[in-house]
Enzyme design. Structure first.
Site, PDB file in Angstrom:
ATOM      1  N   LYS A  40      -4.638  57.462 -18.981  1.00  0.00           N
ATOM      2  CA  LYS A  40      -5.987  57.045 -19.389  1.00  0.00           C
ATOM      3  C   LYS A  40      -6.891  58.271 -19.416  1.00  0.00           C
ATOM      4  CE  LYS A  40      -9.116  54.939 -16.724  1.00  0.00           C
ATOM      5  NZ  LYS A  40     -10.426  55.557 -16.983  1.00  0.00           N
ATOM      6  N   ASP A  67     -10.535  55.736 -22.690  1.00  0.00           N
ATOM      7  CA  ASP A  67     -11.529  54.907 -21.983  1.00  0.00           C
ATOM      8  C   ASP A  67     -12.914  55.526 -22.150  1.00  0.00           C
ATOM      9  OD1 ASP A  67     -12.841  53.247 -20.164  1.00  0.00           O
ATOM     10  OD2 ASP A  67     -12.019  54.235 -18.391  1.00  0.00           O
ATOM     11  N   LYS A  69     -15.490  53.616 -23.463  1.00  0.00           N
ATOM     12  CA  LYS A  69     -16.451  52.504 -23.314  1.00  0.00           C
ATOM     13  C   LYS A  69     -17.599  52.598 -24.318  1.00  0.00           C
ATOM     14  CE  LYS A  69     -15.679  51.976 -18.292  1.00  0.00           C
ATOM     15  NZ  LYS A  69     -14.797  53.133 -17.994  1.00  0.00           N
ATOM     16  N   THR A 130     -15.871  47.531 -12.310  1.00  0.00           N
ATOM     17  CA  THR A 130     -15.322  47.083 -11.021  1.00  0.00           C
ATOM     18  C   THR A 130     -16.101  47.652  -9.836  1.00  0.00           C
ATOM     19  OG1 THR A 130     -13.653  48.779 -11.398  1.00  0.00           O
ATOM     20  CG2 THR A 130     -12.970  46.509 -11.696  1.00  0.00           C
TER      21      THR A 130
END
Ligand code: C5P
Length: 242
Positions: A40, A67, A69, A130
């Protein structure tokens, strides 16, 4: 004990290369050589090492989750999605909070960027980070209700936009699968082997617990990258699951 084989499990671990430069990331890749996990690339490494590094990962056969976003107006996200599709990434993500039209624009960008015969990247929606606790959700972000309610709303929206899955905490996998169906993919960071440092994560589970919940992929960073022996750390994680 699970029914997953070692290869199944390894292919469903995404190691977060959260490094400041390509050299440091290469150091970890060397230690993990031959282990067929995903890698990632997040904003820290992508902003430093950029598309060249991602292209080199793809040339060497790595499965790459980019990643970054994305969260912007639909036209800009469409352009971003087109660019990362040309890079050949396997998975990338957009914030579900950007809305349905923005997520649909990402899919249009893929259509524009996809080379003939190339595999279509999977796009997943970010629900709630998270690291977001219930208190932060309610008092700082200003969303009422529970974290799970917010996550499920985002997951349904991502699905309605045509995305294949979402990023969420392993604590929400059961509810997401119940709301969106088993084939709707969950990618879960917030993974900590028993006894590991929690760091800034908030909604966490062990790798074995996350797979027992039915998650499709786990994202693991510091428990591997910060270990004295990263290869031994990932091997121990795999052993804890199969
Ligand atoms: O080091 P750690 O295991 O906490 O790393 C988790 C990785 O997953 C980080 O790269 C972080 O950016 C990413 N992530 C996350 N929560 C999300 C989406 C991505 O922690 N919702």
């Amino acid at each position: 004990m699970s029914t997953l084989t070692r290869n199944d499990v390894t292919g469903r671990i995404m190691v977060a290369l959260d490094y400041a430069n390509a050299e440091s990331a290469e150091g970890l890749l060397k230690q993990l050589q031959g282990i067929p996990c995903y890698v990632k690339v997040g904003m820290q490494l992508f902003y430093a090492a950029g598309p060249t590094f991602v292209a080199s990962l793809k040339d060497r056969g790595y499965k790459v989750f980019l990643d970054v976003k994305m969260h912007d107006i639909p036209n800009t996200v469409k352009g971003g999605a087109e660019s990362v599709t040309r890079l050949g990434v396997d998975v990338f993500n957009v914030h579900a909070a950007g809305g349905k039209h923005m997520m649909e624009a990402a899919l249009e960008g893929i259509d524009k960027g996809l080379a003939v015969g190339a595999a279509r990247p999977m796009v997943i929606g970010v629900t709630q980070l998270t690291s977001t606790s219930q208190q932060v959700l309610n008092d700082e972000i200003g969303l009422a209700g529970t974290t799970e309610q917010a996550v499920i709303r985002y997951a349904r929206l991502a699905q309605a936009a045509g995305l294949q899955g979402v990023v969420a905490s392993p604590l929400e996998v059961t509810a997401i699968k119940a709301a969106c169906g088993d084939s709707f993919v969950t990618v879960t960071p917030g993974i900590r082997p028993a006894g590991a440092d929690v760091g800034d994560q908030s909604r966490i589970m062990t790798p074995a617990e996350a797979f027992a919940q039915g998650t499709d992929y786990v994202v693991i960073g510091r428990p591997i990258t910060g270990a004295a022996d990263p290869r031994a750390a990932i091997e121990a994680i795999i052993e804890s699951i199969v």
